[in-house]
Design an enzyme around this catalytic site. Structure first.
Site, PDB file in Angstrom:
ATOM      1  CE  LYS A   1      46.533  -6.849  16.680  1.00  0.00           C
ATOM      2  NZ  LYS A   1      45.627  -7.042  15.550  1.00  0.00           N
TER       3      LYS A   1
ATOM      4  CB  SER B   1      47.605 -14.511  22.716  1.00  0.00           C
ATOM      5  OG  SER B   1      48.668 -13.989  21.958  1.00  0.00           O
TER       6      SER B   1
HETATM    7  C1  LIG Z   1      48.866 -10.694  21.982  1.00  0.00           C
HETATM    8  C2  LIG Z   1      48.006 -10.891  20.784  1.00  0.00           C
HETATM    9  N1  LIG Z   1      47.755 -12.119  20.341  1.00  0.00           N
HETATM   10  C3  LIG Z   1      46.959 -12.336  19.286  1.00  0.00           C
HETATM   11  C4  LIG Z   1      46.329 -11.314  18.612  1.00  0.00           C
HETATM   12  C5  LIG Z   1      45.444 -11.608  17.431  1.00  0.00           C
HETATM   13  O1  LIG Z   1      45.926 -11.081  16.230  1.00  0.00           O
HETATM   14  P1  LIG Z   1      44.945 -10.562  15.084  1.00  0.00           P
HETATM   15  O2  LIG Z   1      44.251  -9.322  15.603  1.00  0.00           O
HETATM   16  O3  LIG Z   1      45.820 -10.269  13.918  1.00  0.00           O
HETATM   17  O4  LIG Z   1      43.946 -11.641  14.817  1.00  0.00           O
HETATM   18  C6  LIG Z   1      46.559 -10.032  19.042  1.00  0.00           C
HETATM   19  C7  LIG Z   1      45.831  -8.933  18.467  1.00  0.00           C
HETATM   20  O5  LIG Z   1      44.632  -8.737  18.589  1.00  0.00           O
HETATM   21  C8  LIG Z   1      47.444  -9.814  20.115  1.00  0.00           C
HETATM   22  O6  LIG Z   1      47.767  -8.559  20.495  1.00  0.00           O
END
Ligand SMILES: Cc1ncc(COP(=O)(O)O)c(C=O)c1O
Length: 321
Positions: A44, A264
């Site tokens: 981010k 994640s």
């Molecule tokens: C740790 C993490 N994984 C996955 C995501 C998903 O990414 P995106 O918002 O680009 O779909 C985010 C952000 O929301 C994240 O901070």
């Protein structure tokens, strides 16, 4: 180059590492793109800088002018990344945060000087979004960047993350990433489809009604505007479901290849392994999996130390993301 004028210059150009030891198929290579190497610790950082730069370009923010306030409803990485960028650019940041976010997140925001506005814990991240939306109506003078609808979010992935991946892994056949705002998938997906047609784009989602921190299921009722704006249904080749328990199991398994990542990322690698399992024996493929952040902010989940069932239950009560 190892000498930089600003911490903001450290954003992007993250490394890719071969984690094929985790692949269930000998012919399928898996590479991990390590976004935790960004200065505020996640993918981010790219998005926060891109959104602030765009707001400065279109005149919504004026560099150097006093008393400019930004508003963001994020319990997660975007809030932390924006706090860093705002600190360096001299803007005041108000972050709307559910009361039940993990202590690491609250403290990181405070460390970079953000002001926290509490939203009800039982309403989760959606409650924080709702409160921020109503505050932005009451305070039109506050700049509301809103990553779910901001084109600067997918754009930075189109301009930086996608080209970096293709330069480092030109043989890529599949890109696997978690779906939160969908910015990563839309930006990288569009770049790869244009520059290496045939590359498959796989989104990792939790089951409907369950949560894996940072990720959302599109069937739960909210489709981010940037997903629709980028024709997300057509861009994605597959949506793969990963349960919270699997994401924690794979977060642990990642330490086998020396990676200490957020939950994640465990989900994304579980998705990459499912993807590898679809390749016929004897065929080859090269998967790039997006590792959005490192494990530090998730230590209080006990993900690496405690009983799996306990961790799964604990993760339901606290927003780690
Ligand atoms: C740790 C993490 N994984 C996955 C995501 C998903 O990414 P995106 O918002 O680009 O779909 C985010 C952000 O929301 C994240 O901070």
């Amino acid at each position: 180059m190892t000498r930089y004028a600003s911490v903001l210059d450290l954003i992007g150009n993250t490394p890719v590492v071969d984690v094929s030891a985790l692949s269930p198929q000998p012919g399928v290579a898996i590479f991990a793109k390590l976004e935790g190497r960004n200065p505020a610790g996640s993918v981010k950082d790219r998005v926060a800088l891109s959104m602030v730069d765009a707001a400065e370009r279109d005149g919504r923010l004026i560099p150097g002018e006093a008393n400019q306030t930004l508003l963001e409803p994020s319990s997660g990485n975007t809030g932390i990344a924006l706090a860093l960028v705002c600190r360096l650019r001299g803007y005041h940041l108000k972050v709307v945060l559910p009361t039940n976010v993990s202590p690491e997140r609250r403290q990181l925001l405070v460390a970079f000087g953000a002001e926290i506005i509490d939203s009800p814990g039982n309403e989760g991240s959606n409650g924080a979004v709702r409160l921020a939306q109503s505050l932005s109506v009451d305070h039109p003078e506050w700049i509301f960047l809103y990553q779910y609808a901001n084109p600067a979010n997918p754009l930075v992935h189109y301009l930086t993350t996608g080209p970096e991946i293709l330069a480092d892994v030109p043989e890529i056949t599949h890109f696997v990433a978690g779906l939160g705002t969908s910015g990563t998938l839309m930006g990288v997906g569009r770049y790869l489809k244009e520059h290496r047609p045939g590359t498959q784009i796989w989104a990792v989602e939790p089951p409907s009604g369950e949560t894996v921190d940072g990720l959302r299921n599109l069937d739960d009722g909210y489709v981010p505007p940037i997903f629709s704006d980028n024709d997300g249904e057509r861009l994605l080749d597959r949506r793969v479901i990963v349960r919270p328990r699997e994401s924690i199991e794979w977060t642990r398994r990642l330490t086998d290849v020396g990676l200490f990542c957020g939950l994640s990322s465990g989900a994304v690698v579980a998705g990459a392994v499912k993807c590898a399992a679809t390749i016929d024996e004897g065929d080859s493929a090269t998967i790039v999996a997006m590792i959005a952040d490192d494990g530090w902010k998730y230590l209080s989940t006990g993900a690496w130390s405690d009983d799996l069932d306990v961790v799964v239950e604990r993760a339901k009560a606290t927003i780690y993301f």
